[in-house]
Design a protein around this motif. Structure first.
Motif, PDB file in Angstrom:
ATOM      1  N   SER A 197      12.242 -73.465 -26.819  1.00  0.00           N
ATOM      2  CA  SER A 197      11.786 -72.677 -27.018  1.00  0.00           C
ATOM      3  C   SER A 197      12.685 -72.492 -28.568  1.00  0.00           C
ATOM      4  N   TRP A 198      13.205 -73.731 -29.366  1.00  0.00           N
ATOM      5  CA  TRP A 198      13.581 -73.352 -30.547  1.00  0.00           C
ATOM      6  C   TRP A 198      15.226 -72.804 -30.591  1.00  0.00           C
ATOM      7  N   CYS A 249       9.778 -70.343 -37.189  1.00  0.00           N
ATOM      8  CA  CYS A 249       9.374 -70.729 -35.784  1.00  0.00           C
ATOM      9  C   CYS A 249       9.170 -69.465 -34.652  1.00  0.00           C
ATOM     10  N   PHE A 304       4.350 -80.522 -37.723  1.00  0.00           N
ATOM     11  CA  PHE A 304       3.497 -79.292 -37.093  1.00  0.00           C
ATOM     12  C   PHE A 304       3.340 -78.559 -38.131  1.00  0.00           C
ATOM     13  N   SER A 358      11.029 -67.619 -33.367  1.00  0.00           N
ATOM     14  CA  SER A 358      11.902 -67.860 -32.032  1.00  0.00           C
ATOM     15  C   SER A 358      12.763 -66.268 -32.330  1.00  0.00           C
ATOM     16  N   PRO A 386      11.817 -77.474 -29.478  1.00  0.00           N
ATOM     17  CA  PRO A 386      10.859 -76.899 -29.967  1.00  0.00           C
ATOM     18  C   PRO A 386      10.943 -77.281 -28.126  1.00  0.00           C
ATOM     19  N   VAL A 443       4.756 -72.949 -29.674  1.00  0.00           N
ATOM     20  CA  VAL A 443       5.493 -72.661 -28.955  1.00  0.00           C
ATOM     21  C   VAL A 443       5.641 -71.087 -29.347  1.00  0.00           C
TER      22      VAL A 443
END
Length: 429
Positions: free
Chosen positions: A196-197, A224, A392, A226, A193, A343
């Motif tokens: 940014s994953w 995510c 999370f 991402s 994380p 995130v």
């Protein structure tokens, strides 16, 4: 093909139904009836298959165990369902539905299709995704009943029982569910994380062994949100190349990216790693109920016409603009809340939020946190334990903007009520 045994008992030339035993070779009968010595008493012996016993959906198991009622004075806001059609604010484009109506009205497609899909449809998909770096032809496309079946077929063709696959953590729970049902071991590689994953590439490569059948990558990511950079994908491909392991690329969200040109097709970046890319219409065109997916086998050449590409791009910008606006709204709002660490997403329909559990000591884990969020504020988010990533929770970004704003306000109220500062430590927001 399965073989069958037919056992006829009794003396009649034409045995009754109860005189006939029909079962697969090597298996016991479902029900047996006979006469004379040596015949056991008839009884039903129906059992669930071993595959069904191995099949387990962690999301369903966790959600079903959450015995909690929403706050009676607040309407429920569900930020948990990854279905973009639920709230009615993201309708399918009329050109898409009209194309479907035209196909149905033609009556050309009422019969059985080839098992791999109509050649004309496969040709359209191939031309749309084909590019000089990763050319495709119709024969490289297999149409499936949604992207989920595409993933299932890809896993089934790449891995045997007893082998293992590497999947992301946090990641889409279906990979584990399908793999275990097929007798395939799952190994989790970590997403970071704080980056940014991005993939922990060193840790991922350490998991590869002689039984590794494939690497599974999901870009853009569920849960995510991402999107991997070109450079990061090239490093991922380098691992696959060094280890001689094929890739299953789940790219269902490939065109749901907030910044133009940010998403990279994995196949474009590779010249030697075999890739099965799974995609579909469900998310991008907001029609999950149509169950149209595909597998792309990347090693051929075909280029798509500019006019259709530009037209699809124009249609996509309307939808993606809304998602990015909601993502920005949600990220900005949750970033100000003490005890939470969102995130920022770059694509797909999701945003992951870290919970600093030390500041919420009355909750044991993310499941309890989200349960109480439902009970007190009527906001339903999926605990990330569903995705093998505790502490999370996941937010779905497809709700109407006013509903998203209201949900963020309720989450803030909830956190303010339950947040406890560590000794001599103030909120860092």
């Amino acid at each position: 093909m399965d073989s069958y045994l037919i056992q006829v008992t009794g003396k009649s030339a034409f045995p009754s139904v109860m005189d006939v035993q029909l079962g697969r070779a090597g298996r016991g009968p479902c029900c047996v009836a006979g006469k004379g010595k040596g015949h056991r008493k008839p009884h039903w012996a129906v059992r669930a298959s071993e595959m069904s016993k191995r099949t387990f959906n962690p999301i369903r198991a966790i959600v079903d165990s959450m015995k909690v009622e929403p706050h009676p004075q607040k309407p429920l806001i569900s930020l948990s369902i990854g279905d973009p059609t639920v709230f009615g604010n993201l309708p399918t484009d009329e050109q898409v539905t009209q194309a479907m109506k035209t196909a149905l009205d033609s009556r050309k497609y009422d019969g059985y299709a080839p098992s791999t899909g109509y050649l004309s449809s496969r040709d359209v998909v191939a031309k749309y995704y084909s590019c000089p770096e990763a050319p495709l032809e119709a024969k490289d496309v297999i149409l499936t009943s949604g992207c989920s079946q595409a993933i299932e077929l890809a896993l089934a063709v790449l891995a045997n029982p007893g082998q293992n696959i590497l999947v992301p953590r946090p990641g889409f729970s279906l990979y584990k569910t399908l793999a275990h049902s097929l007798g395939i071991e799952v190994k989790f590689y970590d997403l970071l994380p704080e980056k940014s994953w991005e993939i922990d590439l060193k840790q991922m490569e350490s998991l590869v062994d002689e039984k590794t059948a494939c690497l599974v990558v999901n870009n853009p990511s569920n849960p995510c949100g991402s999107v991997f950079s070109k450079g990061h994908l090239q490093k991922f491909l380098a691992v696959a190349s060094r280890q001689c392991v094929p890739i299953l690329a789940d790219e269902i969200y490939a065109e749901m990216v907030f910044e133009e040109g940010q998403s990279e097709s994995l196949a474009k970046l590779s010249t030697n790693v075999p890739i099965l890319s799974c995609g579909g219409l469900a998310k991008r065109w907001l029609v999950p109920g149509w169950r149209m997916g595909w597998i792309l086998i990347h090693d051929r050449r075909e280029i798509f016409g500019k006019e259709i590409r530009d037209g699809l791009l124009r249609l996509s910008q309307r939808i993606l603009g809304f998602l990015k606006s909601n993502a920005d709204l949600c990220y900005s709002a949750l970033s100000t809340i003490c005890g939470l660490r969102p995130v920022r997403p770059s694509g797909a329909m999701y945003l992951m939020v870290g919970i600093k559990m030390e500041h919420f000591p009355e909750f044991e884990n993310d499941v309890e946190f989200t349960e109480r969020l439902i009970a007190e504020q009527s906001v339903f988010c999926l605990p990330a334990t569903c995705f093998e990533y505790p502490n999370f929770f996941r937010v779905v970004l497809t709700v109407p903007e006013d509903m998203m704003a209201e949900a963020c306000q309720r989450i803030q109220q909830f956190c303010e009520q339950h947040y406890e500062s560590a000794q001599d430590m103030e909120c860092d927001k």
